[in-house]
Design a protein around this motif. Structure first.
Motif, PDB file in Angstrom:
ATOM      1  N   UNK A  64      84.012  17.428  48.064  1.00  0.00           N
ATOM      2  CA  UNK A  64      83.698  18.736  47.487  1.00  0.00           C
ATOM      3  C   UNK A  64      82.633  18.615  46.402  1.00  0.00           C
ATOM      4  N   UNK A  65      81.926  19.716  46.103  1.00  0.00           N
ATOM      5  CA  UNK A  65      80.918  19.667  45.048  1.00  0.00           C
ATOM      6  C   UNK A  65      81.467  19.166  43.709  1.00  0.00           C
ATOM      7  N   UNK A  66      82.761  19.369  43.474  1.00  0.00           N
ATOM      8  CA  UNK A  66      83.361  18.900  42.222  1.00  0.00           C
ATOM      9  C   UNK A  66      83.229  17.386  42.076  1.00  0.00           C
ATOM     10  N   UNK A  67      83.301  16.670  43.189  1.00  0.00           N
ATOM     11  CA  UNK A  67      83.143  15.210  43.127  1.00  0.00           C
ATOM     12  C   UNK A  67      81.738  14.863  42.653  1.00  0.00           C
ATOM     13  N   UNK A  68      80.740  15.579  43.168  1.00  0.00           N
ATOM     14  CA  UNK A  68      79.367  15.336  42.733  1.00  0.00           C
ATOM     15  C   UNK A  68      79.192  15.700  41.264  1.00  0.00           C
ATOM     16  N   UNK A  69      79.844  16.790  40.817  1.00  0.00           N
ATOM     17  CA  UNK A  69      79.772  17.174  39.404  1.00  0.00           C
ATOM     18  C   UNK A  69      80.313  16.061  38.514  1.00  0.00           C
ATOM     19  N   UNK A  70      81.445  15.492  38.870  1.00  0.00           N
ATOM     20  CA  UNK A  70      82.052  14.422  38.072  1.00  0.00           C
ATOM     21  C   UNK A  70      81.146  13.197  38.050  1.00  0.00           C
TER      22      UNK A  70
END
Length: 291
Positions: free
Chosen positions: A88-94
């Motif tokens: 998910x994009x959240x993984x890229x954000x982290x």
């Protein structure tokens, strides 16, 4: 003996120049002013181009951040690997937030103690050899391998989850860069269309299309690629992935010598500086033009 009359003020003035002579003087003044204005314009233009450095601007969710081309290219690689792994994009954000805090998204060959690379990973902590950590694909995959082991990372506080992965001596510092991480992730994973544009110098050298195709496969998992005549053409299965590819092409334009990236009718043109993406409808076919 008669007294000589002193001349009046009017009499003491020099003879008034003729109208023709006055016109000639006016023309000379106008020419000089025009020449000075032209010189000033060219001087200002030279100063602007010599002082303003190449810059990439990313906008998403009402936020705008700027990065240099090297940071943007590295960020595109980090986001691309999240896309490839179907995270998910959240993984890229982290990952991007962590990389910004640890290295300003630069592949550093130094750091605290034996820390290296984008994430300042340490060979002594089991992240790999020095050579592996300096390989940005290996380093990013190692980060994601560690991240996905923690259940609920998608909704966890970014400082908490980044610290679990990194084991940093400054855990609270991650929170300060979550905004940059979100903007980068949203745009580079294709969820914020036309969110990235770069102002770059003219191309000096460019790579072969096969090199770009190879990197697309390694970093984003895109294998349906056509190459030839200085172009790389990708037909994506959906609009989000198409924008991810298009933004990846712009973000890495400096490394590849790309001059133009088109998605449908929308175009980023390197020669047009800050103008950004042209108007038009975006499809799912992306063309990256080199050299």
């Amino acid at each position: 003996m008669p007294t000589r009359q002193r001349p009046t003020l009017a009499e003491s003035r020099a003879p008034r120049p003729s109208a023709a002579r006055r016109r000639r003087r006016s023309v000379v003044v106008l020419v000089v002013v025009a020449l000075l204005a032209t010189a000033a314009w060219f001087g200002a233009r030279f100063l602007y181009t010599s002082v303003v450095n190449p810059t990439c601007t990313i906008t998403a969710g009402g936020m705008t951040e700027t990065f240099d081309p090297d940071q943007t290219a590295n960020a595109a690689l980090i986001a691309a690997l999240a896309v490839k792994r179907e995270l998910p994009p959240r993984a890229a954000t982290i990952a991007l937030t962590t990389a910004f805090q640890e290295s300003k998204i630069r592949n550093l060959r130094y750091g605290d103690r034996d820390s290296l690379g984008l994430f300042q990973q340490r060979p002594s902590q089991g992240w790999g050899t020095e050579k592996q950590i300096l390989d940005m694909v290996h380093a990013t995959n190692a980060f994601y391998d560690a991240l996905v082991k923690f259940k609920g990372y998608q909704t966890a506080d970014i400082t908490t989850i980044a610290q679990k992965v990194q084991r940093s001596g400054f855990p609270e510092a991650y929170r300060d860069h979550e905004g940059q991480g979100r903007v980068l992730a949203s745009t580079l994973t294709g969820h914020s269309p036309a969110g990235l544009t770069c102002r770059l110098d003219a191309v000096k050298t460019s790579v072969a299309p096969d090199r770009v195709a190879s990197d697309l496969a390694e970093q984003m998992g895109i294998t349906s690629v056509r190459t030839g005549e200085g172009r790389v053409v990708v037909t994506a299965p959906n609009a989000t992935l198409a924008w991810a590819v298009a933004h990846w092409g712009v973000a890495r334009a400096e490394q590849y010598g790309a001059t133009r990236v088109a998605i449908g009718d929308r175009v980023w043109d390197r020669s047009k500086g800050d103008e950004g993406w042209s108007a038009g409808s975006a499809g799912t076919t992306v063309t990256i033009t080199l050299g």
